[in-house]
Design a protein around this motif. Structure first.
Motif, PDB file in Angstrom:
ATOM      1  N   TRP A 205       0.842  -1.196  -0.003  1.00  9.03           N
ATOM      2  CA  TRP A 205      -0.021  -0.137  -0.183  1.00  9.03           C
ATOM      3  C   TRP A 205       0.817   1.255  -0.053  1.00  9.03           C
ATOM      4  CZ3 TRP A 205       0.363   3.645   3.810  1.00  9.03           C
ATOM      5  CH2 TRP A 205       0.940   3.365   4.991  1.00  9.03           C
TER       6      TRP A 205
ATOM      7  N   THR B 261      -9.613   2.648  -7.997  1.00  9.64           N
ATOM      8  CA  THR B 261      -9.743   1.448  -7.361  1.00  9.64           C
ATOM      9  C   THR B 261      -8.835   0.333  -7.205  1.00  9.64           C
ATOM     10  OG1 THR B 261     -11.872   1.439  -8.866  1.00  9.64           O
ATOM     11  CG2 THR B 261     -11.116  -0.714  -8.110  1.00  9.64           C
TER      12      THR B 261
ATOM     13  N   ILE C 242      -7.448   1.766  -3.690  1.00 12.04           N
ATOM     14  CA  ILE C 242      -8.060   1.302  -2.638  1.00 12.04           C
ATOM     15  C   ILE C 242      -7.979  -0.111  -2.470  1.00 12.04           C
ATOM     16  CG2 ILE C 242     -10.456   1.022  -1.841  1.00 12.04           C
ATOM     17  CD1 ILE C 242     -11.249   3.654  -3.590  1.00 12.04           C
ATOM     18  N   ASP C 243      -7.688  -0.871  -3.289  1.00 12.55           N
ATOM     19  CA  ASP C 243      -7.557  -2.261  -2.992  1.00 12.55           C
ATOM     20  C   ASP C 243      -6.223  -2.392  -2.306  1.00 12.55           C
ATOM     21  OD1 ASP C 243      -7.827  -5.136  -3.523  1.00 12.55           O
ATOM     22  OD2 ASP C 243      -6.625  -5.197  -5.287  1.00 12.55           O
TER      23      ASP C 243
ATOM     24  N   ASN D  88      -7.716   0.688   6.188  1.00 13.31           N
ATOM     25  CA  ASN D  88      -8.955   0.732   5.722  1.00 13.31           C
ATOM     26  C   ASN D  88      -9.740   2.245   5.822  1.00 13.31           C
ATOM     27  OD1 ASN D  88      -9.575  -1.926   5.127  1.00 13.31           O
ATOM     28  ND2 ASN D  88      -9.433  -2.228   7.286  1.00 13.31           N
TER      29      ASN D  88
ATOM     30  N   ALA E 136      -8.270   3.845   2.902  1.00 13.57           N
ATOM     31  CA  ALA E 136      -8.975   3.722   1.717  1.00 13.57           C
ATOM     32  C   ALA E 136     -10.213   4.227   1.706  1.00 13.57           C
ATOM     33  CB  ALA E 136      -9.180   2.046   1.682  1.00 13.57           C
ATOM     34  N   HIS E 137     -10.979   4.297   2.720  1.00 16.58           N
ATOM     35  CA  HIS E 137     -12.324   4.974   2.571  1.00 16.58           C
ATOM     36  C   HIS E 137     -12.247   6.649   2.408  1.00 16.58           C
ATOM     37  CE1 HIS E 137     -16.495   5.824   3.749  1.00 16.58           C
ATOM     38  NE2 HIS E 137     -16.200   6.925   4.319  1.00 16.58           N
TER      39      HIS E 137
ATOM     40  N   TYR F  94      -9.829   7.491   0.438  1.00 19.27           N
ATOM     41  CA  TYR F  94      -9.947   7.927  -1.063  1.00 19.27           C
ATOM     42  C   TYR F  94     -11.063   7.267  -1.812  1.00 19.27           C
ATOM     43  CZ  TYR F  94      -4.930   9.117  -1.320  1.00 19.27           C
ATOM     44  OH  TYR F  94      -3.885  10.030  -1.240  1.00 19.27           O
ATOM     45  N   TYR F  95     -11.745   6.598  -1.268  1.00 21.48           N
ATOM     46  CA  TYR F  95     -13.111   6.419  -1.982  1.00 21.48           C
ATOM     47  C   TYR F  95     -13.930   7.798  -1.888  1.00 21.48           C
ATOM     48  CZ  TYR F  95     -18.323   5.632  -1.347  1.00 21.48           C
ATOM     49  OH  TYR F  95     -19.760   5.747  -1.587  1.00 21.48           O
TER      50      TYR F  95
ATOM     51  N   LEU G 108     -14.496  -2.307  -2.840  1.00 21.18           N
ATOM     52  CA  LEU G 108     -14.881  -1.497  -1.564  1.00 21.18           C
ATOM     53  C   LEU G 108     -15.224  -2.564  -0.514  1.00 21.18           C
ATOM     54  CD1 LEU G 108     -15.892   1.807  -3.149  1.00 21.18           C
ATOM     55  CD2 LEU G 108     -14.045   1.492  -1.670  1.00 21.18           C
TER      56      LEU G 108
ATOM     57  N   TYR H 176     -21.218   0.302   1.841  1.00 23.88           N
ATOM     58  CA  TYR H 176     -20.797   0.374   0.259  1.00 23.88           C
ATOM     59  C   TYR H 176     -21.744  -0.258  -0.574  1.00 23.88           C
ATOM     60  CZ  TYR H 176     -16.031   1.830   1.654  1.00 23.88           C
ATOM     61  OH  TYR H 176     -15.023   2.485   2.462  1.00 23.88           O
TER      62      TYR H 176
END
Length: 150
Positions: free
Chosen positions: A63, A86, A89-90, A98, A101-102, A104-105, A125, A138
């Motif tokens: 990451w 995507t 985030i993966d 996490n 990641a959220h 960046y969502y 997600l 999600y």
């Protein structure tokens, strides 16, 4: 180096393959050399190579490198797209980041590129959600956008 000796310049697909191979082998020294070479070429800041590298980072859960590449991509003026977001985030999810990641969502949802999330993006997600309530969030967002799970 072999290509330079023959006065051949790799195209974006060759750069992508070489960079992905280095990431999967966790050979970051050669990866950075190839990235530097690409950035110094007429293909500098190529979305194809960045996407491929982000995908490789996700496969091995790196990451930190994924985040570095995504930010470098943006700094170089390469437009972000749904696939790049995507893949980032993966990689973040697989690395246990996490909350990041959220975030960046949320950035993806507010992107100037007017990105429309698809089933694959929501699948990433949901599969990387840290708990059931986040996965349900999600899923609800996905359903609000009219995307049906398969």
């Amino acid at each position: 180096d072999h290509m330079k000796q023959r006065n051949l310049e790799p195209d974006p697909h060759i750069y992508s393959i070489l960079m992905s191979m280095c990431i999967c082998r966790e050979d970051l020294i050669n990866f950075r050399n190839i990235l530097s070479s690409m950035n110094g070429s007429k293909f500098g800041g190529n979305l194809i190579a960045y996407r491929s590298s982000l995908n490789a980072c996700g496969k091995i859960g790196n990451w930190e490198l994924a985040l570095e590449l995504f930010e470098q991509m943006k700094d170089r003026g390469v437009k972000d797209d749904l696939y790049a977001f995507t893949r980032l985030i993966d990689a973040l999810g697989k690395g246990g980041k996490n909350d990041l990641a959220h975030s960046y969502y949320l950035k993806m949802k507010q992107s100037e590129e007017n990105l429309v999330l698809n089933l694959e993006a929501y699948g990433v997600l949901i599969s990387n959600a840290e708990d059931l309530s986040k996965a349900e969030f999600y899923l609800h967002e996905m359903e609000k956008e009219g995307i049906r799970p398969n």
